[in-house]
Motif scaffolding. Structure first.
Motif, PDB file in Angstrom:
ATOM      1  N   MET A   1      21.218 -40.005  17.037  1.00  0.00           N
ATOM      2  CA  MET A   1      20.779 -41.073  16.163  1.00  0.00           C
ATOM      3  C   MET A   1      21.124 -40.682  14.724  1.00  0.00           C
ATOM      4  SD  MET A   1      17.030 -42.827  15.841  1.00  0.00           S
ATOM      5  CE  MET A   1      16.975 -43.097  17.583  1.00  0.00           C
ATOM      6  N   ALA A   2      21.786 -41.569  14.034  1.00  0.00           N
ATOM      7  CA  ALA A   2      22.189 -41.320  12.649  1.00  0.00           C
ATOM      8  C   ALA A   2      21.119 -41.817  11.682  1.00  0.00           C
ATOM      9  CB  ALA A   2      23.509 -42.036  12.378  1.00  0.00           C
ATOM     10  N   ASN A   3      21.080 -41.197  10.522  1.00  0.00           N
ATOM     11  CA  ASN A   3      20.160 -41.604   9.452  1.00  0.00           C
ATOM     12  C   ASN A   3      20.957 -41.885   8.193  1.00  0.00           C
ATOM     13  OD1 ASN A   3      17.756 -41.181  10.957  1.00  0.00           O
ATOM     14  ND2 ASN A   3      17.968 -38.995  10.618  1.00  0.00           N
ATOM     15  N   ARG A   4      20.396 -42.711   7.321  1.00  0.00           N
ATOM     16  CA  ARG A   4      21.015 -42.963   6.023  1.00  0.00           C
ATOM     17  C   ARG A   4      19.926 -43.319   5.019  1.00  0.00           C
ATOM     18  NH1 ARG A   4      23.962 -48.929   6.509  1.00  0.00           N
ATOM     19  NH2 ARG A   4      22.033 -50.136   6.544  1.00  0.00           N
ATOM     20  N   THR A   5      20.262 -43.177   3.758  1.00  0.00           N
ATOM     21  CA  THR A   5      19.378 -43.593   2.675  1.00  0.00           C
ATOM     22  C   THR A   5      20.128 -44.583   1.818  1.00  0.00           C
ATOM     23  OG1 THR A   5      18.236 -41.458   2.657  1.00  0.00           O
ATOM     24  CG2 THR A   5      18.034 -42.810   0.686  1.00  0.00           C
ATOM     25  N   THR A   6      19.530 -45.740   1.594  1.00  0.00           N
ATOM     26  CA  THR A   6      20.106 -46.733   0.696  1.00  0.00           C
ATOM     27  C   THR A   6      19.238 -46.796  -0.549  1.00  0.00           C
ATOM     28  OG1 THR A   6      18.883 -48.543   1.755  1.00  0.00           O
ATOM     29  CG2 THR A   6      21.102 -48.096   2.574  1.00  0.00           C
ATOM     30  N   GLN A   7      19.866 -47.132  -1.666  1.00  0.00           N
ATOM     31  CA  GLN A   7      19.142 -47.196  -2.927  1.00  0.00           C
ATOM     32  C   GLN A   7      19.203 -48.603  -3.488  1.00  0.00           C
ATOM     33  OE1 GLN A   7      20.951 -44.253  -5.451  1.00  0.00           O
ATOM     34  NE2 GLN A   7      19.835 -42.587  -4.472  1.00  0.00           N
ATOM     35  N   ALA A   8      18.125 -48.969  -4.179  1.00  0.00           N
ATOM     36  CA  ALA A   8      18.054 -50.267  -4.848  1.00  0.00           C
ATOM     37  C   ALA A   8      17.348 -50.072  -6.181  1.00  0.00           C
ATOM     38  CB  ALA A   8      17.285 -51.263  -3.990  1.00  0.00           C
ATOM     39  N   ILE A   9      17.615 -50.970  -7.097  1.00  0.00           N
ATOM     40  CA  ILE A   9      16.910 -51.002  -8.377  1.00  0.00           C
ATOM     41  C   ILE A   9      16.000 -52.223  -8.349  1.00  0.00           C
ATOM     42  CG2 ILE A   9      17.117 -51.180 -10.883  1.00  0.00           C
ATOM     43  CD1 ILE A   9      18.292 -48.583  -9.730  1.00  0.00           C
ATOM     44  N   VAL A  10      14.719 -51.992  -8.640  1.00  0.00           N
ATOM     45  CA  VAL A  10      13.733 -53.067  -8.658  1.00  0.00           C
ATOM     46  C   VAL A  10      13.270 -53.238 -10.097  1.00  0.00           C
ATOM     47  CG1 VAL A  10      11.468 -53.788  -7.837  1.00  0.00           C
ATOM     48  CG2 VAL A  10      12.987 -52.528  -6.323  1.00  0.00           C
ATOM     49  N   ARG A  11      13.262 -54.480 -10.587  1.00  0.00           N
ATOM     50  CA  ARG A  11      12.830 -54.768 -11.963  1.00  0.00           C
ATOM     51  C   ARG A  11      11.473 -55.454 -11.946  1.00  0.00           C
ATOM     52  NH1 ARG A  11      17.111 -57.028 -15.677  1.00  0.00           N
ATOM     53  NH2 ARG A  11      17.349 -54.810 -15.962  1.00  0.00           N
ATOM     54  N   PHE A  12      10.544 -54.859 -12.678  1.00  0.00           N
ATOM     55  CA  PHE A  12       9.233 -55.464 -12.890  1.00  0.00           C
ATOM     56  C   PHE A  12       9.164 -55.925 -14.340  1.00  0.00           C
ATOM     57  CE2 PHE A  12       8.374 -52.773  -9.233  1.00  0.00           C
ATOM     58  CZ  PHE A  12       7.601 -53.590  -8.438  1.00  0.00           C
ATOM     59  N   THR A  13       8.811 -57.182 -14.554  1.00  0.00           N
ATOM     60  CA  THR A  13       8.691 -57.706 -15.920  1.00  0.00           C
ATOM     61  C   THR A  13       7.275 -57.549 -16.457  1.00  0.00           C
ATOM     62  OG1 THR A  13       8.313 -59.928 -15.046  1.00  0.00           O
ATOM     63  CG2 THR A  13      10.580 -59.356 -15.630  1.00  0.00           C
ATOM     64  N   ASN A  14       6.358 -57.166 -15.584  1.00  0.00           N
ATOM     65  CA  ASN A  14       4.963 -56.932 -15.965  1.00  0.00           C
ATOM     66  C   ASN A  14       4.521 -55.583 -15.410  1.00  0.00           C
ATOM     67  OD1 ASN A  14       4.249 -59.762 -16.960  1.00  0.00           O
ATOM     68  ND2 ASN A  14       5.021 -60.183 -14.908  1.00  0.00           N
ATOM     69  N   ALA A  15       3.474 -55.024 -15.986  1.00  0.00           N
ATOM     70  CA  ALA A  15       2.889 -53.812 -15.427  1.00  0.00           C
ATOM     71  C   ALA A  15       2.429 -54.114 -14.004  1.00  0.00           C
ATOM     72  CB  ALA A  15       1.731 -53.343 -16.289  1.00  0.00           C
ATOM     73  N   PHE A  16       2.460 -53.101 -13.147  1.00  0.00           N
ATOM     74  CA  PHE A  16       2.070 -53.297 -11.751  1.00  0.00           C
ATOM     75  C   PHE A  16       1.297 -52.081 -11.263  1.00  0.00           C
ATOM     76  CE2 PHE A  16       6.047 -51.096 -11.751  1.00  0.00           C
ATOM     77  CZ  PHE A  16       6.036 -50.266 -10.649  1.00  0.00           C
ATOM     78  N   LEU A  17       0.502 -52.297 -10.245  1.00  0.00           N
ATOM     79  CA  LEU A  17      -0.324 -51.240  -9.689  1.00  0.00           C
ATOM     80  C   LEU A  17       0.123 -50.960  -8.264  1.00  0.00           C
ATOM     81  CD1 LEU A  17      -2.793 -49.454 -10.340  1.00  0.00           C
ATOM     82  CD2 LEU A  17      -4.214 -51.231  -9.326  1.00  0.00           C
TER      83      LEU A  17
END
Length: 87
Positions: A1-17
């Motif tokens: 079984m192969a594994n991989r890691t994908t990356q993304a950029i997430v933009r928050f326009t407000n503070a978040f918890l």
């Protein structure tokens, strides 16, 4: 079984918890890694997400310590949706 890691950029326009955190994160761009494992089928290859991690602090924030925090993908999706509704 192969594994991989994908990356993304997430933009928050407000503070978040984040769940399990008592301190809100400031608005900004955040790198998110998704670890996935392959699901081999007869006719095609598919991937199943097995973990997600958000990098803190956000991109461009100058601080001496950085951390990679595990986050439930559903919690991340909910935070993004909430941010989109308040924008």
């Amino acid at each position: 079984m192969a594994n991989r890691t994908t990356q993304a950029i997430v933009r928050f326009t407000n503070a978040f918890l984040l769940p399990g955190s008592n301190k809100p994160q400031p608005a900004g761009d955040y790198r998110v890694d998704h670890d996935e494992e392959s699901i081999e089928g007869v006719s095609r290859l598919a991937w199943r997400r097995v973990g997600s991690f958000i990098h803190l602090p956000g991109i461009g924030v100058k601080i001496s310590t950085h951390q990679m925090v595990p986050i439930n993908a559903a919690d991340l999706d909910a935070a993004i949706e909430k941010d989109n509704k308040t924008s």
